[in-house]
Design a protein around this motif. Structure first.
Motif, PDB file in Angstrom:
ATOM      1  N   THR A  83       0.859  -1.187   0.000  1.00 40.57           N
ATOM      2  CA  THR A  83       0.000   0.000   0.000  1.00 40.57           C
ATOM      3  C   THR A  83       0.896   1.238   0.000  1.00 40.57           C
ATOM      4  O   THR A  83       2.119   1.135  -0.068  1.00 40.57           O
ATOM      5  N   ALA A  84       0.278   2.370   0.045  1.00 43.18           N
ATOM      6  CA  ALA A  84       1.056   3.614   0.100  1.00 43.18           C
ATOM      7  C   ALA A  84       1.990   3.578   1.306  1.00 43.18           C
ATOM      8  O   ALA A  84       1.616   3.080   2.370  1.00 43.18           O
ATOM      9  N   PRO A  85       3.223   4.066   1.173  1.00 38.73           N
ATOM     10  CA  PRO A  85       4.191   3.997   2.276  1.00 38.73           C
ATOM     11  C   PRO A  85       3.645   4.621   3.558  1.00 38.73           C
ATOM     12  O   PRO A  85       3.059   5.705   3.539  1.00 38.73           O
ATOM     13  N   ALA A  86       3.813   3.888   4.637  1.00 39.25           N
ATOM     14  CA  ALA A  86       3.413   4.398   5.947  1.00 39.25           C
ATOM     15  C   ALA A  86       4.606   5.072   6.604  1.00 39.25           C
ATOM     16  O   ALA A  86       5.719   5.064   6.083  1.00 39.25           O
ATOM     17  N   GLY A  87       4.371   5.654   7.772  1.00 37.00           N
ATOM     18  CA  GLY A  87       5.463   6.227   8.526  1.00 37.00           C
ATOM     19  C   GLY A  87       6.333   5.136   9.114  1.00 37.00           C
ATOM     20  O   GLY A  87       6.047   3.942   8.972  1.00 37.00           O
ATOM     21  N   PRO A  88       7.404   5.503   9.799  1.00 36.88           N
ATOM     22  CA  PRO A  88       8.316   4.501  10.363  1.00 36.88           C
ATOM     23  C   PRO A  88       7.763   3.855  11.626  1.00 36.88           C
ATOM     24  O   PRO A  88       6.887   4.402  12.301  1.00 36.88           O
ATOM     25  N   VAL A  89       8.275   2.674  11.933  1.00 37.55           N
ATOM     26  CA  VAL A  89       8.082   2.098  13.262  1.00 37.55           C
ATOM     27  C   VAL A  89       8.802   3.014  14.254  1.00 37.55           C
ATOM     28  O   VAL A  89       9.952   3.403  14.016  1.00 37.55           O
ATOM     29  N   VAL A  90       8.141   3.363  15.339  1.00 39.75           N
ATOM     30  CA  VAL A  90       8.746   4.264  16.323  1.00 39.75           C
ATOM     31  C   VAL A  90       9.025   3.510  17.623  1.00 39.75           C
ATOM     32  O   VAL A  90       8.110   2.959  18.245  1.00 39.75           O
ATOM     33  N   ILE A  91      10.283   3.456  17.970  1.00 39.68           N
ATOM     34  CA  ILE A  91      10.692   2.915  19.264  1.00 39.68           C
ATOM     35  C   ILE A  91      10.823   4.110  20.201  1.00 39.68           C
ATOM     36  O   ILE A  91      11.618   5.025  19.963  1.00 39.68           O
ATOM     37  N   TRP A  92      10.012   4.117  21.250  1.00 41.15           N
ATOM     38  CA  TRP A  92       9.872   5.306  22.097  1.00 41.15           C
ATOM     39  C   TRP A  92      10.390   5.003  23.497  1.00 41.15           C
ATOM     40  O   TRP A  92       9.787   4.242  24.247  1.00 41.15           O
ATOM     41  N   ASN A  93      11.514   5.614  23.836  1.00 44.08           N
ATOM     42  CA  ASN A  93      12.067   5.480  25.185  1.00 44.08           C
ATOM     43  C   ASN A  93      11.355   6.475  26.102  1.00 44.08           C
ATOM     44  O   ASN A  93      11.805   7.612  26.280  1.00 44.08           O
ATOM     45  N   LEU A  94      10.250   6.041  26.676  1.00 51.95           N
ATOM     46  CA  LEU A  94       9.417   6.936  27.481  1.00 51.95           C
ATOM     47  C   LEU A  94      10.089   7.373  28.769  1.00 51.95           C
ATOM     48  O   LEU A  94       9.749   8.412  29.341  1.00 51.95           O
ATOM     49  N   ILE A  95      11.027   6.585  29.234  1.00 53.95           N
ATOM     50  CA  ILE A  95      11.697   6.866  30.489  1.00 53.95           C
ATOM     51  C   ILE A  95      13.127   6.343  30.392  1.00 53.95           C
ATOM     52  O   ILE A  95      13.387   5.337  29.721  1.00 53.95           O
ATOM     53  N   ARG A  96      14.051   7.033  31.018  1.00 52.01           N
ATOM     54  CA  ARG A  96      15.434   6.571  30.993  1.00 52.01           C
ATOM     55  C   ARG A  96      15.796   5.790  32.251  1.00 52.01           C
ATOM     56  O   ARG A  96      16.724   4.970  32.239  1.00 52.01           O
ATOM     57  N   ARG A  97      15.063   6.019  33.331  1.00 55.82           N
ATOM     58  CA  ARG A  97      15.358   5.327  34.581  1.00 55.82           C
ATOM     59  C   ARG A  97      15.189   3.819  34.413  1.00 55.82           C
ATOM     60  O   ARG A  97      14.278   3.344  33.736  1.00 55.82           O
TER      61      ARG A  97
ATOM     62  N   LEU B  94       7.065   0.676  23.153  1.00 52.29           N
ATOM     63  CA  LEU B  94       7.275   1.466  24.363  1.00 52.29           C
ATOM     64  C   LEU B  94       8.434   0.859  25.140  1.00 52.29           C
ATOM     65  O   LEU B  94       8.383  -0.289  25.577  1.00 52.29           O
ATOM     66  N   SER B  95       9.475   1.671  25.332  1.00 54.69           N
ATOM     67  CA  SER B  95      10.714   1.156  25.886  1.00 54.69           C
ATOM     68  C   SER B  95      11.255   2.110  26.926  1.00 54.69           C
ATOM     69  O   SER B  95      10.593   3.073  27.314  1.00 54.69           O
ATOM     70  N   GLY B  96      12.488   1.856  27.392  1.00 54.15           N
ATOM     71  CA  GLY B  96      13.106   2.688  28.399  1.00 54.15           C
ATOM     72  C   GLY B  96      14.597   2.786  28.176  1.00 54.15           C
ATOM     73  O   GLY B  96      15.052   2.722  27.033  1.00 54.15           O
ATOM     74  N   GLY B  97      15.358   2.840  29.251  1.00 55.46           N
ATOM     75  CA  GLY B  97      15.134   2.440  30.630  1.00 55.46           C
ATOM     76  C   GLY B  97      14.226   1.245  30.766  1.00 55.46           C
ATOM     77  O   GLY B  97      14.115   0.388  29.916  1.00 55.46           O
ATOM     78  N   GLU B  98      13.568   1.210  31.914  1.00 57.06           N
ATOM     79  CA  GLU B  98      12.550   0.199  32.168  1.00 57.06           C
ATOM     80  C   GLU B  98      11.190   0.898  32.134  1.00 57.06           C
ATOM     81  O   GLU B  98      10.851   1.634  33.064  1.00 57.06           O
ATOM     82  N   PRO B  99      10.412   0.700  31.072  1.00 55.78           N
ATOM     83  CA  PRO B  99       9.164   1.449  30.923  1.00 55.78           C
ATOM     84  C   PRO B  99       8.160   1.217  32.049  1.00 55.78           C
ATOM     85  O   PRO B  99       7.328   2.091  32.314  1.00 55.78           O
ATOM     86  N   LEU B 100       8.247   0.084  32.726  1.00 59.33           N
ATOM     87  CA  LEU B 100       7.316  -0.173  33.826  1.00 59.33           C
ATOM     88  C   LEU B 100       7.573   0.730  35.029  1.00 59.33           C
ATOM     89  O   LEU B 100       6.758   0.781  35.949  1.00 59.33           O
TER      90      LEU B 100
END
Length: 412
Positions: free
Chosen positions: A27-41, A84-90
């Motif tokens: 299909t039409a190109p989608a955006g990228p997969v996003v790996i999101w480091n929500l927290i660094r701790r 959803l990643s981190g650090g430890e996202p939990l």
């Protein structure tokens, strides 16, 4: 990400039916997969952590409202996946609120965790939230893993987390980064995967970012890497023939594609041309194109291993604007096809398949992001290079004073 099992299932189907399966029309190109480091701790200080995380708070992290605003832009930009990643996202108090909104917005939503904080109650919340996938890191058996993660008992807690999630019907995968210090545990980990009835095994080659760069002198040697890939290929091939729903994938070394082609040329030569076409369509390294990273402060990077290269902040410009901006020289090069690589990568017969491999290793070892990737484990004769040119390859030297100076200059 290199999806070994996908290619093996296609090869198994071709052998059975006499015809290589026709790829689905895109299909039409989608955006990228996003790996999101929500927290660094993080509650751990792992030897190969690209984020250099530690167990303390980091000032300036995005608020819940800011995260939601960015998510709206990501959805409009047709981003299909949020990891959803981190650090430890939990350790982020609003993680489940963010994940629930992500699911409601239609993102494929993954969670990347070390697993040590997942007890029965947390496993219940993960299952109720409806994560599409949860990746748990295991870098060896008990002694090896605990040494890597720098916490006694980490292995047992992570394995317990896998069991808790599986009991609740959550799709779980194991994540493993190989170095010279844990390569010996790979066969046993693959057996543990089946014992735990895990759905996916993600094999990561060491990339030179964060502590992974500091410890790059302990990267697995080429022969050990080839042996590991041979093992994964055979495992995935047998799973495909037996109809097992197992997924074997690799990351951070796009030489895996040409190496699979060589494996097929030796065992299933009839299907090698069709596989080469598939691998060319895959295109290899996706940094800056099909995979993106947002860090805990809202800075955008070409992928998670490029934290030392800042493309801009989502507090100042929307992600969609930042990602589409090729005024940054690195992004312009990453989005160019073929990429402007040098050294043995420039003359490689498989450049169209691997995309020049991982640019981070080149940049961290030479200062030039377009130099050859020193992590490529293919020989001269396998890439069409002049015999003996290996002698002039870019060497992987231990992290030293020159690297400290380069790092300091970036932050000056």
């Amino acid at each position: 990400m290199f999806r070994i099992s996908q290619f093996m299932r296609e090869l198994a189907q071709a052998r059975h039916t006499g015809a290589f399966p026709v790829p689905r029309r895109g299909t039409a190109p989608a955006g990228p997969v996003v790996i999101w480091n929500l927290i660094r701790r993080c509650n751990l200080t792992c030897r190969h952590c690209y984020a250099l995380s530690a167990d303390h708070d980091y000032a300036g992290e995005l608020s819940t409202a800011e995260v939601f605003t960015v998510m709206d832009d990501l959805k409009a930009f047709r981003v299909p996946v949020l990891i959803l990643s981190g650090g430890e996202p939990l350790m982020r108090a609003d993680l489940f609120e963010i994940a629930a909104r992500s699911r409601a917005m239609g993102f494929y939503t993954g969670l990347s965790s070390n697993g040590t904080l997942i007890d029965a109650a947390t496993a219940d919340r993960i299952a109720a939230t409806g994560f599409d996938y949860v990746g748990i890191s295991l870098d060896g058996l008990r002694t090896t893993h605990d040494r890597f993660r720098r916490l006694d008992g980490a292995f047992d807690r992570s394995v317990a987390a896998v069991r808790l999630l599986r009991e609740r019907g959550v799709k779980v995968g194991l994540r493993y980064t190989m170095t010279a210090l844990n390569a010996h545990d790979l066969p046993a980990l693959l057996e543990l995967m089946r014992e735990l009835q895990v759905d996916k095994f993600y094999f990561s080659h060491l990339n030179y970012a964060g502590r992974g760069n500091v410890h790059r002198g302990q990267d697995a040697q080429f022969m050990a890497t080839r042996q590991a890939m041979d093992l994964l290929f055979e495992r995935a091939w047998q799973a495909a023939l037996e109809g097992r729903p197992e997924e074997y994938v690799t990351g951070n070394n796009d030489a895996d594609g040409p190496y699979l082609l060589q494996w097929v040329q030796q065992r299933l030569p009839r299907w090698a041309p069709a596989l080469r076409e598939r691998l060319a369509a895959w295109g290899g390294n996706a940094s800056g194109v099909h995979v993106a990273n947002i860090d805990n402060l809202g800075h955008v990077h070409p992928d998670t291993m490029w934290w030392h290269h800042d493309l801009g902040s989502v507090r100042e410009r929307p992600f969609s604007t930042i990602w589409s901006d090729t005024s940054d020289a690195l992004m312009a090069g990453l989005k160019t096809s073929p990429r402007p690589v040098g050294g043995r990568c420039a003359g490689c017969a498989h450049l169209a398949l691997c995309g020049g491999n991982t640019r981070v290793r080149a940049q961290q070892t030479s200062g030039d992001p377009w130099a050859e990737d020193p992590g490529c484990y293919l020989r001269d004769d396998e890439i069409g290079a002049t015999p003996g040119s290996d002698a002039g390859r870019l060497a992987v030297l231990p992290f030293g004073p020159a690297d400290h100076a380069r790092r300091e200059s970036r932050h000056a």
